[in-house]
Design a protein around this motif. Structure first.
Motif, PDB file in Angstrom:
ATOM      1  N   VAL A   7       8.966  -4.662 -48.935  1.00  0.00           N
ATOM      2  CA  VAL A   7       7.826  -4.674 -50.281  1.00  0.00           C
ATOM      3  C   VAL A   7       6.814  -5.882 -50.360  1.00  0.00           C
ATOM      4  N   SER A  13       5.890  -1.656 -49.027  1.00  0.00           N
ATOM      5  CA  SER A  13       4.884  -1.509 -50.797  1.00  0.00           C
ATOM      6  C   SER A  13       4.892  -0.844 -51.343  1.00  0.00           C
ATOM      7  N   ALA A  16       7.510   0.650 -53.645  1.00  0.00           N
ATOM      8  CA  ALA A  16       8.259   0.303 -54.463  1.00  0.00           C
ATOM      9  C   ALA A  16       7.131   0.456 -55.128  1.00  0.00           C
ATOM     10  N   GLN A  17       5.466   0.796 -55.284  1.00  0.00           N
ATOM     11  CA  GLN A  17       4.277   0.814 -56.048  1.00  0.00           C
ATOM     12  C   GLN A  17       4.444   2.170 -56.442  1.00  0.00           C
ATOM     13  N   VAL A  28      13.532  -4.924 -55.882  1.00  0.00           N
ATOM     14  CA  VAL A  28      13.451  -5.478 -54.631  1.00  0.00           C
ATOM     15  C   VAL A  28      14.090  -6.198 -53.920  1.00  0.00           C
ATOM     16  N   TRP A  39       6.047  -8.089 -58.269  1.00  0.00           N
ATOM     17  CA  TRP A  39       6.802  -6.853 -58.590  1.00  0.00           C
ATOM     18  C   TRP A  39       7.101  -7.304 -60.237  1.00  0.00           C
ATOM     19  N   LYS A  42       5.476  -6.066 -62.413  1.00  0.00           N
ATOM     20  CA  LYS A  42       5.229  -4.902 -62.409  1.00  0.00           C
ATOM     21  C   LYS A  42       6.416  -4.678 -63.296  1.00  0.00           C
ATOM     22  N   ALA A  44       9.343  -4.587 -62.008  1.00  0.00           N
ATOM     23  CA  ALA A  44      10.708  -4.353 -61.059  1.00  0.00           C
ATOM     24  C   ALA A  44      11.468  -5.449 -61.274  1.00  0.00           C
TER      25      ALA A  44
END
Length: 286
Positions: A7, A13, A16-17, A28, A39, A42, A44
């Protein structure tokens, strides 16, 4: 839960996004806590561990439905292939130990070839190791990343030249890492069914001349390709901090491109074209 490696790089990246954007639970894998902070913010989960640590990977895979895996480069390694095999071995060991249901693995165009492909030989090894243990394995084989032009964008901006080891008019498949990440995320969500090979490319194939023309429009100046001989590969890559061994592997890969033998397997594989054009990708990179 989907686990995503890499990531801090371009493809991971985006994987994951994309998963987060589609309201999927994500975990992650990062080497240090601080690399996972953004992350975590966000939404995760964060698993701390190295990709050559089978025990840490096994813990990261526990309870997951699928994982996006790759063998990241270590171009300073004096014995590049042997060094990276440790990562592929650890990934395979952890997949087996955790009982992970589905792996989406980032491989490369030409991974079906047994020799003569330089650094691509390590992802061929990764395909084999994971193929022996994964319940379901989706192999992504993209061609050259459009993002790989980044190191020479400065020369295009300042001098109007685009250094290239590929002949100016040789058309080859290229792809944006944004397309790779999106496709990988979609494959994770869809789930795996046995061993599947997806050979990727961009919306169309490009030559270095095409890349130069696209850059010229973006930069509003004339950009011409500066074709360098294969004899310059090793000294050039060593100047970037690559070991002699890693640099010579890239010389081998460029020789394969020059011969026209670094191509998709086609037989037994599916082919997907991405959506991001070279102009769109380069505009973002510039």
């Amino acid at each position: 839960m989907f686990v995503v490696a890499g990531v801090t790089g371009n493809t991971g990246s985006v994987v994951a996004q994309t998963l987060l954007d589609r309201k999927q639970p994500v975990r992650v894998i990062v080497r240090t806590v601080d690399k996972g902070a953004a992350w975590k913010a966000k939404g995760a989960e964060v698993a701390v561990g190295s990709l050559d640590d089978a025990q840490a990977l096994t813990r990261a895979f526990e309870g997951a439905k699928g994982a996006y895996l790759l063998v990241p480069p270590n171009y300073a390694a004096t014995a590049y292939l042997d060094d990276r095999k440790k990562v592929a071995d650890a990934l395979a060991k952890a997949v087996k130990a955790s009982g992970l249901g589905h792996v989406v693995f980032l491989s490369s165009i030409g991974a079906h070839l047994p020799e003569g492909t330089g650094p691509i030989r390590i992802v061929r090894y990764g395909e084999q190791q994971l193929g022996a243990v994964a319940k379901n394995l989706t192999i992504l084989r993209p061609p050259s990343f459009i993002d790989n032009w980044v190191p020479v964008l400065g020369a295009a901006k300042a001098q109007g030249v685009l250094p290239s080891f590929i002949a100016p008019d040789r058309t080859i498949p290229m792809i944006s890492t944004r397309d790779i990440g999106r496709i990988a995320a979609e494959q994770l969500i869809a789930g795996g069914k046995g061993r599947t090979v997806l050979e990727l490319s961009g919306p169309e194939d490009y030559s270095p001349n095409d890349i130069a023309a696209a850059l010229g429009k973006i930069l509003k100046r004339n950009v011409t390709v500066q074709h360098a001989p294969l004899s310059a590969v090793v000294p050039t890559f060593k100047s970037f901090g690559f070991s002699d061994d890693a640099a010579r592997l890239f010389e081998e890969m460029y020789a394969c491109i020059e011969r026209g033998t670094l191509v998709h397997e086609k037989q037994g594989a599916m082919h997907l074209r991405g959506q991001v054009t070279a102009t769109d990708a380069l505009q973002r990179l510039v």
